[in-house]
Design a protein around this motif. Structure first.
Motif, mmCIF file in Angstrom:
data_model
loop_
_atom_site.group_PDB
_atom_site.id
_atom_site.type_symbol
_atom_site.label_atom_id
_atom_site.label_comp_id
_atom_site.label_asym_id
_atom_site.label_seq_id
_atom_site.Cartn_x
_atom_site.Cartn_y
_atom_site.Cartn_z
ATOM 1 N N ASP A 1 -82.850 -9.440 50.516
ATOM 2 C CA ASP A 1 -82.337 -9.414 52.113
ATOM 3 C C ASP A 1 -81.284 -7.668 51.591
ATOM 4 O OD1 ASP A 1 -80.200 -9.412 53.926
ATOM 5 O OD2 ASP A 1 -79.267 -11.505 53.640
ATOM 6 N N VAL B 1 -72.577 -19.532 53.803
ATOM 7 C CA VAL B 1 -73.885 -19.023 54.578
ATOM 8 C C VAL B 1 -74.207 -20.804 55.401
ATOM 9 C CG1 VAL B 1 -76.035 -17.958 55.344
ATOM 10 C CG2 VAL B 1 -74.399 -16.394 54.581
ATOM 11 N N GLU C 1 -80.304 -17.407 52.105
ATOM 12 C CA GLU C 1 -81.083 -16.468 52.463
ATOM 13 C C GLU C 1 -82.241 -16.653 53.167
ATOM 14 O OE1 GLU C 1 -78.650 -14.166 54.475
ATOM 15 O OE2 GLU C 1 -77.621 -14.447 53.246
ATOM 16 N N HIS D 1 -70.903 -16.303 48.597
ATOM 17 C CA HIS D 1 -71.746 -15.721 50.574
ATOM 18 C C HIS D 1 -72.807 -16.870 50.290
ATOM 19 C CE1 HIS D 1 -72.465 -13.544 53.245
ATOM 20 N NE2 HIS D 1 -74.054 -13.443 53.042
ATOM 21 N N HIS E 1 -73.576 -17.004 59.347
ATOM 22 C CA HIS E 1 -72.522 -15.431 59.291
ATOM 23 C C HIS E 1 -71.728 -15.503 60.088
ATOM 24 C CE1 HIS E 1 -76.221 -14.961 56.259
ATOM 25 N NE2 HIS E 1 -75.768 -14.131 56.085
#
Ligand SMILES: NC(=O)c1ccc[n+]([C@@H]2O[C@H](COP(=O)([O-])OP(=O)(O)OC[C@H]3O[C@@H](n4cnc5c(N)ncnc54)[C@H](O)[C@@H]3O)[C@@H](O)[C@H]2O)c1
Ligand SMILES: [Zn+2]
Length: 360
Positions: free
Chosen positions: A135, A265, A183, A261, A245
């Motif tokens: 990412d 998410v 992600e 994070h 997000h």
């Protein structure tokens, strides 16, 4: 194929390989010159000596390896100042190159340094975390945090090259692997097709199977690269990458950034799946749950005040002036591989979807 070309204004290659020949890879793109390596206090002792050695063997003059403390706090103005001053003290010229060896923190900080030091120098990303490989090292967004909010200072600076050695992942803690997989799951759901099918290999990726990691990283990079090529400066399309997000960022802020994070998410995607089933009659919640479980991610987050989450979502930097108070815009899935941007969601619906992912 172990590389992807990002067709940005200035195209660049992303190489992803085990036992990567760093010297050869760098030499194929850049003629040797003067360099500084930026790294953090966890990654540096593990991987900086071999990276430095490889660059020297390719004819680079490495003036210095600058090490910042590990963690998000290094994306600050004070650390930024220390880093640019150490480049100046080392005598890095305008024609020099900054190599960022580390996770997303080192990449974002290093990129912002490279975008501003002497009005801009060449920048190479050497991502060592899974999140950075899939990412943050791709796409050219670089920047710093302020006490007032994350990523509030920044620039667009595409790297000249991204070179990821899969061997670096051997030292990455398992919880960090899962943050990166969040992600990967997000992009697989957005992309559909073969990428989505390959999400059945998440457990193998988690156990460190190199071929699987490489396949999932290349899928992710290819997907992100295609979006960046269409919308380099985030005028529209690139916003699909925000899937999960909107609420995820709100949860992180409400938890005082104590929540990793990827976990935020993951919860944000579960909320979005619920909103999607209400809005479009989809039934993707079980799919989300299975994937996130395989990625080693929790299906709920420690409880926080819902009103604080909503307030943080209202302050998000991606909100537009035209957005109505009490209304949010979400990326939702009509189906796997069929994201829809800018879906308006009212505060009551959002409150409900957030409540569903909080642990009691
Ligand atoms: N620029 C973008 O487009 C973009 C996209 C997503 C995230 N980000 C940013 O990326 C950051 C998060 O990145 P991250 O998750 O990589 O965090 P990070 O850089 O803090 O790395 C996570 C932890 O893993 C350690 N680590 C990294 N590689 C390692 C290795 N190979 N072996 C052992 N330890 C290793 C780091 O030292 C750190 O402690 C955030 O600041 C976020 O805002 C940027
Ligand atoms: Zn993210």
């Amino acid at each position: 194929m172990s590389s992807v070309t990002v067709d940005a204004t200035t195209p660049y290659e992303v190489r992803v390989e085990p036992a990567l020949d760093l010297a050869g890879t760098v030499s194929a793109t850049l003629s040797p010159g003067t360099a500084v390596i930026l790294t953090d206090s966890d990654v540096g002792p593990l991987h900086a000596p071999s990276a430095e050695e490889a660059l020297r063997s390719a004819g680079w003059v490495v003036l210095n390896t600058v090490t910042v403390p590990t963690g998000e706090a290094s994306k600050s103005l004070s650390v930024y100042e220390e880093v640019v001053r150490s480049l100046a003290r080392a005598g890095l010229p305008r024609s020099g190159t900054l190599f960022a060896l580390g996770g997303g923190v080192v990449g974002d900080l290093g990129g912002f340094v490279a975008s501003s030091y002497m009005r801009g120098i060449d920048f190479v990303q050497l991502p060592t975390s899974l999140l950075a490989m899939v990412d943050s090292s791709v796409g050219g967004k670089v920047g710093l945090d302020l006490p007032e909010g994350k990523n509030l200072i920044g620039a667009f600076l595409q790297p000249r090259l991204v070179a990821a050695n899969l061997d670096w992942l051997e030292t990455l803690p398992p919880r960090e692997v899962s943050q990166g997989l969040a992600e990967v799951v997000k992009m697989g759901l957005l992309a559909g097709g073969k990428f989505f099918e390959d999400l059945s290999r998440l457990e193998a990726a988690r156990s460190g199977e190199v071929e699987t990691l490489q396949a999932l990283i290349l899928h992710s990079v290819r997907y992100k690269a295609a979006i960046v090529a269409e919308d380099e400066r985030e005028a529209g399309l690139r916003a699909v990458l925000n899937y999960g997000h909107t609420i995820g960022h709100g949860l992180e802020a409400a938890a005082g950034y104590d929540l990793p994070h990827g976990e935020a998410v993951a919860a944000g995607m579960l909320s979005a799946a619920r909103l999607g089933s209400e809005r479009f009659g989809t039934d993707l919640l079980p799919t989300h749950e299975d994937l996130l479980r395989s990625a080693g991610l929790p299906l709920e987050v420690p409880t926080v005040d819902v009103e604080t989450v909503l307030a943080a979502m209202g302050r998000d930097k991606k909100r537009r002036n035209s957005d109505r108070p009490g209304e949010y815009r979400f990326v939702l899935l009509r189906d796997v591989g069929r994201p829809e941007r800018d879906v308006p969601v009212g505060i009551a619906e959002a409150r409900h979807a957030i409540g569903a992912v909080l642990a009691n």
